[in-house]
Design an enzyme around this catalytic site. Sequence first.
Site, PDB file in Angstrom:
ATOM      1  N   ASN A   9      35.240   9.986 -53.720  1.00 46.36           N
ATOM      2  CA  ASN A   9      36.522   9.922 -53.012  1.00 46.36           C
ATOM      3  C   ASN A   9      36.277   9.075 -51.765  1.00 46.36           C
ATOM      4  O   ASN A   9      35.678   9.552 -50.804  1.00 46.36           O
ATOM      5  CB  ASN A   9      36.987  11.337 -52.632  1.00 46.36           C
ATOM      6  N   LYS A  11      38.332   8.101 -49.657  1.00 45.59           N
ATOM      7  CA  LYS A  11      39.286   8.388 -48.577  1.00 45.59           C
ATOM      8  C   LYS A  11      39.816   7.061 -48.018  1.00 45.59           C
ATOM      9  O   LYS A  11      39.954   6.100 -48.762  1.00 45.59           O
ATOM     10  CB  LYS A  11      38.639   9.253 -47.492  1.00 45.59           C
ATOM     11  N   HIS A  92      44.184  17.414 -52.746  1.00 41.29           N
ATOM     12  CA  HIS A  92      43.026  17.393 -51.843  1.00 41.29           C
ATOM     13  C   HIS A  92      43.423  18.126 -50.559  1.00 41.29           C
ATOM     14  O   HIS A  92      44.562  18.042 -50.113  1.00 41.29           O
ATOM     15  CB  HIS A  92      42.617  15.941 -51.543  1.00 41.29           C
ATOM     16  N   GLU A  94      43.012  17.513 -47.572  1.00 39.55           N
ATOM     17  CA  GLU A  94      43.581  16.654 -46.514  1.00 39.55           C
ATOM     18  C   GLU A  94      45.053  16.357 -46.801  1.00 39.55           C
ATOM     19  O   GLU A  94      45.844  16.188 -45.879  1.00 39.55           O
ATOM     20  CB  GLU A  94      42.745  15.370 -46.390  1.00 39.55           C
ATOM     21  N   GLU A 164      36.719  22.723 -53.678  1.00 41.20           N
ATOM     22  CA  GLU A 164      36.252  22.107 -52.436  1.00 41.20           C
ATOM     23  C   GLU A 164      36.559  23.036 -51.267  1.00 41.20           C
ATOM     24  O   GLU A 164      37.683  23.026 -50.740  1.00 41.20           O
ATOM     25  CB  GLU A 164      36.976  20.779 -52.200  1.00 41.20           C
ATOM     26  N   GLY A 170      33.177  17.107 -45.346  1.00 42.03           N
ATOM     27  CA  GLY A 170      32.895  16.201 -44.238  1.00 42.03           C
ATOM     28  C   GLY A 170      32.210  16.864 -43.054  1.00 42.03           C
ATOM     29  O   GLY A 170      32.102  16.281 -41.982  1.00 42.03           O
ATOM     30  N   SER A 209      30.342  18.069 -48.827  1.00 39.43           N
ATOM     31  CA  SER A 209      29.039  17.666 -48.295  1.00 39.43           C
ATOM     32  C   SER A 209      27.935  17.638 -49.359  1.00 39.43           C
ATOM     33  O   SER A 209      26.791  18.021 -49.087  1.00 39.43           O
ATOM     34  CB  SER A 209      28.633  18.554 -47.111  1.00 39.43           C
TER      35      SER A 209
HETATM   36  C1  PEP Z   1      35.955  15.092 -50.206  1.00 41.65           C
HETATM   37  O1  PEP Z   1      36.573  14.440 -49.395  1.00 41.65           O
HETATM   38  O2  PEP Z   1      36.520  15.387 -51.271  1.00 41.65           O
HETATM   39  C2  PEP Z   1      34.585  15.512 -49.895  1.00 41.65           C
HETATM   40  C3  PEP Z   1      33.996  16.363 -50.680  1.00 41.65           C
HETATM   41  O3  PEP Z   1      34.016  14.952 -48.783  1.00 41.65           O
HETATM   42  P1  PEP Z   1      32.469  15.094 -48.320  1.00 41.65           P
HETATM   43  O4  PEP Z   1      31.608  14.888 -49.528  1.00 41.65           O
HETATM   44  O5  PEP Z   1      32.287  14.019 -47.293  1.00 41.65           O
HETATM   45  O6  PEP Z   1      32.316  16.461 -47.754  1.00 41.65           O
END
Ligand code: PEP
Length: 245
Positions: A9, A11, A92, A94, A164, A170, A209
């Site tokens: 992803n 972003k 997601h 966000e 997630e 993040g 992460s």
């Molecule tokens: C994400 O944005 O879906 C995500 C898992 O980000 P990160 O791996 O940076 O935590």
Amino acid sequence: MRQKLVIGNWKMHGSLAANTALLEGIKAVPARARLAVCAPFPYLAQCQSLLAASNVAWGAQDVSAEARGAFTGEVAASMLAEFGVSYVLVGHSERRSYHGETDATVAAKALRALEFGIVPVVCVGETLAQREAGQTEAVVGRQLGAVLEALSLEQLGQIVLAYEPVWAIGTGKTASSEQAQAVHAFLRGQVAARDAGVAGRMAMLYGGSVKPDNAAELFSMPDIDGGLIGGASLKSDDFLAIGNA
Ligand code: PEP
């Protein structure tokens, strides 16, 4: 046996030059997992032209629940399909938190994607406060429940689910493999209550992460079928290392 799937992803990151370097790096080396990248809308044509002859699939990060019309700024599933998109992220965290997407909107987006032959990657996850209040299963169960209600069994058999935890996205804090496995097993159980066969075949990804040094342990868990990768998907070496974990 479910094939492992690792989806990046990006972003709101990237540029034409940076994407070319990243995609050339990713497609040059075979990975054990199926790989896909979810790019910002303006770069889908670039993904299509650079990845078409490769084993790497591409996707978008959002889709409109509407088919067409006066929805300024929205992008329709039919448009994504014209750019060869295989996957689209829906729900997601966000999008849920910054754009007020409800469980019902997420389910409607998943349906719209399926209508155009695009696999929705349905994202669910709890906040830290919800986890600490013992509400993890209630929250992810409610988020998944809206999708279970809206989709037919055949449609359900085509989606990918991504767990997630919001507190791990993040932040550098990843769920332990046991914490992630427990939620994945709960989610698979929820799908199994609808249909055991569909549950057994459904790809369930962990995101939050994931890095080259923790991916193998997470992916070794019985209900974790790969990852949804944010930050580490922006470096080809890291993304490939995760795809081979
Ligand atoms: C994400 O944005 O879906 C995500 C898992 O980000 P990160 O791996 O940076 O935590």
